[in-house]
Design a protein around this motif. Structure first.
Motif, PDB file in Angstrom:
ATOM      1  N   ALA A  99       0.737  -1.129   0.117  1.00  0.00           N
ATOM      2  CA  ALA A  99       0.147   0.101   0.049  1.00  0.00           C
ATOM      3  C   ALA A  99       0.736   1.190   0.124  1.00  0.00           C
ATOM      4  O   ALA A  99       0.632   2.149  -0.701  1.00  0.00           O
ATOM      5  CB  ALA A  99      -0.873  -0.111   1.530  1.00  0.00           C
ATOM      6  N   LEU A 100       1.886   1.374   0.929  1.00  0.00           N
ATOM      7  CA  LEU A 100       2.923   2.631   0.843  1.00  0.00           C
ATOM      8  C   LEU A 100       3.794   2.672  -0.363  1.00  0.00           C
ATOM      9  O   LEU A 100       3.934   3.843  -0.892  1.00  0.00           O
ATOM     10  CB  LEU A 100       3.583   2.314   1.829  1.00  0.00           C
ATOM     11  N   ARG A 101       3.875   1.543  -1.438  1.00  0.00           N
ATOM     12  CA  ARG A 101       4.479   1.615  -2.485  1.00  0.00           C
ATOM     13  C   ARG A 101       3.466   2.419  -3.366  1.00  0.00           C
ATOM     14  O   ARG A 101       4.006   3.202  -4.049  1.00  0.00           O
ATOM     15  CB  ARG A 101       4.868   0.267  -3.124  1.00  0.00           C
ATOM     16  N   ARG A 102       2.280   1.959  -3.317  1.00  0.00           N
ATOM     17  CA  ARG A 102       1.457   2.634  -4.162  1.00  0.00           C
ATOM     18  C   ARG A 102       1.155   4.103  -4.017  1.00  0.00           C
ATOM     19  O   ARG A 102       1.038   5.092  -4.715  1.00  0.00           O
ATOM     20  CB  ARG A 102      -0.124   2.163  -3.968  1.00  0.00           C
TER      21      ARG A 102
ATOM     22  N   GLN B 219       4.926   4.145  -6.644  1.00  0.00           N
ATOM     23  CA  GLN B 219       6.067   3.060  -7.114  1.00  0.00           C
ATOM     24  C   GLN B 219       5.219   1.889  -7.593  1.00  0.00           C
ATOM     25  O   GLN B 219       5.844   0.830  -7.887  1.00  0.00           O
ATOM     26  CB  GLN B 219       7.094   2.813  -6.136  1.00  0.00           C
ATOM     27  N   SER B 220       3.778   1.700  -7.411  1.00  0.00           N
ATOM     28  CA  SER B 220       3.260   0.560  -7.806  1.00  0.00           C
ATOM     29  C   SER B 220       1.893   0.919  -8.550  1.00  0.00           C
ATOM     30  O   SER B 220       1.313   1.834  -8.326  1.00  0.00           O
ATOM     31  CB  SER B 220       2.822  -0.192  -6.523  1.00  0.00           C
TER      32      SER B 220
ATOM     33  N   ASP C 230      -4.288  13.453  -8.406  1.00  0.00           N
ATOM     34  CA  ASP C 230      -2.767  12.867  -8.714  1.00  0.00           C
ATOM     35  C   ASP C 230      -2.138  12.683  -7.174  1.00  0.00           C
ATOM     36  O   ASP C 230      -1.060  12.270  -7.148  1.00  0.00           O
ATOM     37  CB  ASP C 230      -2.000  13.521  -9.317  1.00  0.00           C
ATOM     38  N   GLN C 231      -2.875  13.316  -6.281  1.00  0.00           N
ATOM     39  CA  GLN C 231      -2.272  13.213  -4.944  1.00  0.00           C
ATOM     40  C   GLN C 231      -2.310  12.052  -4.081  1.00  0.00           C
ATOM     41  O   GLN C 231      -3.452  11.237  -4.220  1.00  0.00           O
ATOM     42  CB  GLN C 231      -2.407  14.543  -3.906  1.00  0.00           C
TER      43      GLN C 231
ATOM     44  N   ALA D 123      -5.716   6.618 -10.644  1.00  0.00           N
ATOM     45  CA  ALA D 123      -5.255   7.429  -9.884  1.00  0.00           C
ATOM     46  C   ALA D 123      -3.876   7.073  -9.199  1.00  0.00           C
ATOM     47  O   ALA D 123      -3.734   6.016  -8.618  1.00  0.00           O
ATOM     48  CB  ALA D 123      -6.252   7.940  -8.849  1.00  0.00           C
ATOM     49  N   PRO D 124      -2.675   7.572  -9.634  1.00  0.00           N
ATOM     50  CA  PRO D 124      -1.473   7.159  -9.490  1.00  0.00           C
ATOM     51  C   PRO D 124      -0.927   6.799  -8.000  1.00  0.00           C
ATOM     52  O   PRO D 124      -0.113   6.026  -7.718  1.00  0.00           O
ATOM     53  CB  PRO D 124      -0.491   8.187 -10.367  1.00  0.00           C
TER      54      PRO D 124
END
Length: 299
Positions: free
Chosen positions: A24-27, A31-32, A132-133, A177-178
């Motif tokens: 989840a934190l990578r997302r 980064q994911s 995007d945040q 949404a990135p």
């Protein structure tokens, strides 16, 4: 922050929890591509605890230093907006989508979807809300809300029909949404009343949720993880391995005598070999807890 530190001081990170938090934190860090996570476990299996852990870290990234290095290695997440939804406490006026917008600080953008009655929210509407945040949306205890929504007429259908549509569009928008993560505690557990009322509709929601989602089991009840959790929660310190070995030896002797006296079946004394790993708990305790996955009812 003090409460967060106390929370993690009493938290043992299981393999499942570590995988979930890192993913989840990578997302959130961009980064994911994995945006949707589903936590699957029977009652008491740590789903809500995992939701709280992610919410605390995502809103206070400096707390990453409290976690094992492998969880936060290479991650520099920005502070995320958090929406934590409890299905037993969704507002009567704004509904699920309004509560999410309010908690993300975007109430004005979504007010039109509940003023003068609930309305559909399409994927583009959600995309505008998320942007995007970094966003973390945590959804827990949803089946009771679905059961209630099934009884509320809306247009030619019910509030449940609208919920299904709006939730599906949220998940679709989140995947595009990135830096947005949506976490849903499994819909496939412990809500017999909701199951009886909703039937196939709840199954449809489960399938919609699982599409594109990564399924995580927070605690493997068949392993020694449960002992690690209990030790962390209940004790500030425990005796060293030499004490556990003495207990195992004494327990093994007692069991062997019972086997010789035919009070126990042959081989029952072998359970003593597991005492050092489970101490100060009985090695058979994890077998009792593992029954929860076969019996998800809260009673």
């Amino acid at each position: 922050r003090d409460e967060a530190q106390a929370f993690f001081a009493k938290t043992h990170l299981t393999a499942g929890m570590s995988e979930f938090l890192r993913g989840a934190l990578r997302r959130v860090s961009g980064q994911s591509s994995q945006a949707i996570f589903e936590l699957r476990q029977a009652m008491g299996g740590g789903k809500t605890h995992n939701l709280i852990a992610l919410g605390l870290i995502a809103s206070n990234p400096d707390l990453l230093t409290m976690l094992p290095e492998q969880v936060g290695a290479g991650l520099t997440p920005s502070r995320a907006r958090i929406a934590a939804i409890n299905g037993r406490d969704i507002s009567h006026d704004a509904h699920l989508w309004g509560d999410i917008a309010r908690q993300l600080g975007r109430e004005d953008l979504f007010r039109k979807f509940w003023i003068d009655g609930p309305k559909k929210v399409n994927e583009g509407d959600w995309a505008g809300l998320l942007g995007d945040q970094p966003n973390v949306i945590l959804l827990d205890e949803l089946p009771p809300h679905f059961a209630m929504a099934h009884t509320q007429p809306v247009g030619q259908g019910t509030l449940l029909d609208l919920l299904k549509y709006n939730l599906a569009n949220l998940l679709s928008a989140a995947m595009k949404a990135p830096k947005t993560v949506v976490v849903i505690a499994s819909l496939d557990a412990a809500y017999d009343e909701a199951r009886q009322i909703l039937g196939a509709q709840l199954q449809d929601l489960q399938q919609e949720t699982s599409r594109g989602a990564k399924s995580i089991t927070p605690v493997d009840l068949n392993t020694g993880e449960v002992y690690d959790i209990l030790r962390k929660r209940l004790f500030t310190r425990i005796p060293g391995p030499e004490v556990a070995d003495r207990v195992a030896s004494a327990y093994g002797s007692a069991l062997r005598e019972a086997v010789q006296g035919k009070a126990l079946r042959k081989g029952a004394d072998l359970i003593a070999d597991d005492v050092p790993a489970s101490y100060p708990f009985h090695p058979g305790y994890k077998n009792v807890l593992s029954l929860f996955k076969e019996n998800p009812r809260p009673d």
